[in-house]
Design a protein around this motif. Structure first.
Motif, PDB file in Angstrom:
ATOM      1  N   GLY A  30      51.274   1.862  55.990  1.00 16.78           N
ATOM      2  CA  GLY A  30      52.551   2.134  56.338  1.00 16.78           C
ATOM      3  C   GLY A  30      53.143   3.161  55.237  1.00 16.78           C
ATOM      4  O   GLY A  30      53.937   4.129  55.663  1.00 16.78           O
ATOM      5  N   ALA A  31      52.340   3.330  54.166  1.00 17.91           N
ATOM      6  CA  ALA A  31      52.880   4.404  53.374  1.00 17.91           C
ATOM      7  C   ALA A  31      52.184   5.766  53.713  1.00 17.91           C
ATOM      8  O   ALA A  31      53.083   6.811  53.448  1.00 17.91           O
ATOM      9  N   VAL A  32      50.983   5.719  54.216  1.00 16.22           N
ATOM     10  CA  VAL A  32      50.339   6.907  54.767  1.00 16.22           C
ATOM     11  C   VAL A  32      51.050   7.320  55.808  1.00 16.22           C
ATOM     12  O   VAL A  32      51.556   8.859  55.982  1.00 16.22           O
ATOM     13  N   PHE A  33      51.428   6.429  56.680  1.00 18.49           N
ATOM     14  CA  PHE A  33      52.282   6.923  58.029  1.00 18.49           C
ATOM     15  C   PHE A  33      53.547   7.518  57.623  1.00 18.49           C
ATOM     16  O   PHE A  33      54.116   8.565  58.306  1.00 18.49           O
ATOM     17  N   THR A  34      54.232   6.887  56.561  1.00 24.36           N
ATOM     18  CA  THR A  34      55.753   7.363  56.154  1.00 24.36           C
ATOM     19  C   THR A  34      55.713   8.604  55.371  1.00 24.36           C
ATOM     20  O   THR A  34      56.404   9.408  55.907  1.00 24.36           O
ATOM     21  N   PHE A  35      54.642   8.723  54.729  1.00 23.41           N
ATOM     22  CA  PHE A  35      54.363  10.110  54.083  1.00 23.41           C
ATOM     23  C   PHE A  35      54.147  11.110  54.946  1.00 23.41           C
ATOM     24  O   PHE A  35      54.814  12.327  55.115  1.00 23.41           O
ATOM     25  N   THR A  36      53.374  10.992  55.961  1.00 21.55           N
ATOM     26  CA  THR A  36      52.792  12.008  56.973  1.00 21.55           C
ATOM     27  C   THR A  36      54.356  12.357  57.945  1.00 21.55           C
ATOM     28  O   THR A  36      54.356  13.453  58.128  1.00 21.55           O
ATOM     29  N   PHE A  37      55.042  11.405  58.079  1.00 25.57           N
ATOM     30  CA  PHE A  37      56.203  11.542  58.925  1.00 25.57           C
ATOM     31  C   PHE A  37      57.291  12.263  58.108  1.00 25.57           C
ATOM     32  O   PHE A  37      57.707  13.375  58.720  1.00 25.57           O
ATOM     33  N   VAL A  38      57.421  11.835  56.801  1.00 23.87           N
ATOM     34  CA  VAL A  38      58.152  12.836  55.886  1.00 23.87           C
ATOM     35  C   VAL A  38      57.883  14.163  55.669  1.00 23.87           C
ATOM     36  O   VAL A  38      58.569  15.262  55.639  1.00 23.87           O
ATOM     37  N   LEU A  39      56.636  14.326  55.767  1.00 29.61           N
ATOM     38  CA  LEU A  39      55.892  15.769  55.354  1.00 29.61           C
ATOM     39  C   LEU A  39      56.193  16.569  56.606  1.00 29.61           C
ATOM     40  O   LEU A  39      56.608  17.787  56.351  1.00 29.61           O
ATOM     41  N   LEU A  40      56.047  16.025  57.770  1.00 34.50           N
ATOM     42  CA  LEU A  40      56.183  16.793  59.005  1.00 34.50           C
ATOM     43  C   LEU A  40      57.696  17.204  59.128  1.00 34.50           C
ATOM     44  O   LEU A  40      57.971  18.220  59.620  1.00 34.50           O
ATOM     45  N   THR A  41      58.640  16.309  58.918  1.00 27.35           N
ATOM     46  CA  THR A  41      59.932  16.563  59.093  1.00 27.35           C
ATOM     47  C   THR A  41      60.558  17.498  58.241  1.00 27.35           C
ATOM     48  O   THR A  41      61.676  18.069  58.317  1.00 27.35           O
ATOM     49  N   TRP A  42      59.997  17.692  57.072  1.00 22.92           N
ATOM     50  CA  TRP A  42      60.365  18.716  55.863  1.00 22.92           C
ATOM     51  C   TRP A  42      60.147  20.155  56.529  1.00 22.92           C
ATOM     52  O   TRP A  42      61.001  20.756  55.986  1.00 22.92           O
ATOM     53  N   VAL A  43      59.293  20.138  57.216  1.00 20.53           N
ATOM     54  CA  VAL A  43      59.223  21.547  58.118  1.00 20.53           C
ATOM     55  C   VAL A  43      60.590  21.947  58.783  1.00 20.53           C
ATOM     56  O   VAL A  43      61.143  23.225  58.694  1.00 20.53           O
ATOM     57  N   LEU A  44      61.242  21.051  59.482  1.00 21.51           N
ATOM     58  CA  LEU A  44      62.500  21.364  60.058  1.00 21.51           C
ATOM     59  C   LEU A  44      63.508  21.781  59.161  1.00 21.51           C
ATOM     60  O   LEU A  44      64.496  22.394  59.047  1.00 21.51           O
ATOM     61  N   PHE A  45      63.567  20.873  57.902  1.00 13.49           N
ATOM     62  CA  PHE A  45      64.490  21.075  56.878  1.00 13.49           C
ATOM     63  C   PHE A  45      64.310  22.524  56.067  1.00 13.49           C
ATOM     64  O   PHE A  45      65.435  22.871  55.924  1.00 13.49           O
TER      65      PHE A  45
END
Length: 457
Positions: free
Chosen positions: A358-373
């Motif tokens: 869950g930690a790996v999945f969450t970090f990956t999701f957050v990392l990918l969405t930071w591109v939009l930010f």
């Protein structure tokens, strides 16, 4: 003036502390007016044009609160909240809306080009929190000086944390110099300031060289390699954390030196095991505001699952738009809303990932969405995403050392707040703090001094 500038660290802050200490002992009744005056000097240093805006918003909202206290006219507070949001919209969103209308209509829309007053998003939300609680019967009336200090207190006026009136108003009445632990609190505040500065200048700022050129190239439609795209995404993931959490540590430390305890804003968010856990650790005071003043009024979890999922999506989409007037911010918030909704549905279905996965999945999701930010446009974000997915040349060696160091500090050790309050008072600790502070000053003098990322919001 920036927290990480010579004029603040070597002139304003020492002068403010000396004045505050003298007044607190000789004329304690003038302590709060002094803090208000210092806050306006700090705010006006950026741009004197916006001091009347801040002062006017404080005076008008205080008068409205006073009128509501004398005669509880139900429409008065909602009208004031709408007016606050309209003022925010005028400066922050009007050109964005004109641009959207122009794109849809196929014509060149007019632009006002108004300068965005620093901190307007944060002090607007402070007004809203107090007025909403006043109308609900949770907040009492306060005098003008106390209310002005609540809104304009200089450590948090520009970029938070978002502070509830109930967390600080009672502290304004205290006499911090008379506390038996006054010296220790001051020292811990100074340590927080030094650690926050170190996070900003040693860990956050160097990553800008990994991030900015890639997103600038993507904005121009230029070639972005796979290595550059991942380097930029990882770099920004840790840059924004150390930039904003470093600012928060400084704000909390400075406030503590003046005898005020502000709420924490970060709790090792990149160790989160789920997206919901991430938002309980990242910009915690904003998450709390969105929950209490938007998500719950939209229905929260009280009206069935479909309404709850919709409230989550709307809350996060609007939270994304609060960060900036642009489609990438809206998309960033919307994607997080979808992610939180998916997590809610998974929990209702009894599905759960192991904590590590869950930690790996969450970090990956957050990392990918930071591109939009970070991306200046959706098109630029798409360029970066294509490269991250392999639709680009590899592009050479990844500069990983600074990213690896930042990742280790962000995910392994304690937060600055926890570290500062766990360490026992020792002479060696004072020496280490002094050495770190001098090293920060030398670094500031040697390099370009970067503004805080959240100042633009």
């Amino acid at each position: 003036m920036l927290f990480n500038s010579f004029v603040f660290l070597l002139a304003f802050l020492p002068a403010a502390l000396i004045l505050h200490g003298a007044v607190a002992r000789a004329a304690p009744g003038w302590r709060l007016p002094l803090l208000v005056a210092l806050s306006f000097v700090f705010y006006g240093w950026w741009d004197l044009r916006f001091v009347p805006l801040l002062a006017g918003s404080i005076l008008v909202n205080w008068l409205i609160a006073r009128a509501f206290t004398r005669r509880a006219v139900r429409w008065l507070v909602p009208a004031a909240i709408v007016a606050n949001l309209a003022l925010l919209g005028l400066f922050k969103y009007l050109d964005f809306l004109f641009g959207l209308v122009g794109e849809v209509g196929g014509f060149e829309a007019p632009r006002l080009g108004l300068a965005l007053p620093l901190g307007i998003s944060f002090f607007t939300f402070h007004h809203i929190m107090y007025l909403a609680d006043l109308r609900a019967g949770r907040a009492p009336p306060f005098g003008l000086v106390r209310y002005a200090l609540y809104i304009a207190f200089f450590p948090q006026v520009l970029a938070g944390p978002l502070v509830r009136w109930s967390e600080v108003m009672h502290q304004f009445d205290a006499r911090p110099a008379d506390r038996p632990d006054a010296a220790e609190r001051f020292a811990r505040g100074l340590m927080l300031l030094a650690l926050g500065l170190a996070k900003k200048v040693f860990l956050g700022d160097p990553l800008a060289a990994y991030v900015n050129p890639v997103f600038q190239a993507a904005a121009r439609g230029g070639a972005v390699s796979v290595a550059e795209a991942w380097q930029a995404a990882l770099g920004f993931t840790f840059q924004i954390y150390f930039d904003f959490s470093g600012y928060t540590d400084m704000a909390l430390g400075i406030a503590l030196m003046f005898g005020i305890v502000l709420p924490q804003n970060f709790d090792a968010p990149y160790r989160a095991a789920s997206l919901r856990d991430f938002w309980r650790r990242w910009h915690m005071t904003l998450s709390r505001f969105l929950r209490d003043y938007l998500y719950i009024p939209l229905g929260g979890n009280r009206h069935g699952l479909p309404r709850q999922v919709g409230a989550l999506f709307a809350t996060m989409a609007l939270g994304g738009l609060w960060h900036g007037a642009g489609l990438p911010f809206l998309a960033w918030g919307a994607v997080h809303g979808l992610g939180l909704g998916a997590g809610l549905l998974a929990r209702r279905a009894g599905l759960a990932l192991p904590a590590a996965l869950g930690a790996v999945f969450t970090f990956t999701f957050v990392l990918l969405t930071w591109v939009l930010f970070r991306a200046p446009s959706l098109e630029a974000a798409l360029y970066v995403y294509k490269a991250m997915l392999g639709f680009a040349p590899w592009g050479g060696e990844v500069k990983w050392r600074a990213i690896a160091i930042a990742a280790a500090v962000a995910t392994i050790g304690p937060t600055a707040w926890t570290l500062v309050h766990r360490l026992p008072p020792r002479r060696s600790l004072a020496v280490a703090t002094a050495v770190l502070f001098v090293a920060v000053l030398l670094k500031i003098g040697d390099d370009a001094n970067l503004e805080f990322i959240y100042f633009q919001f």
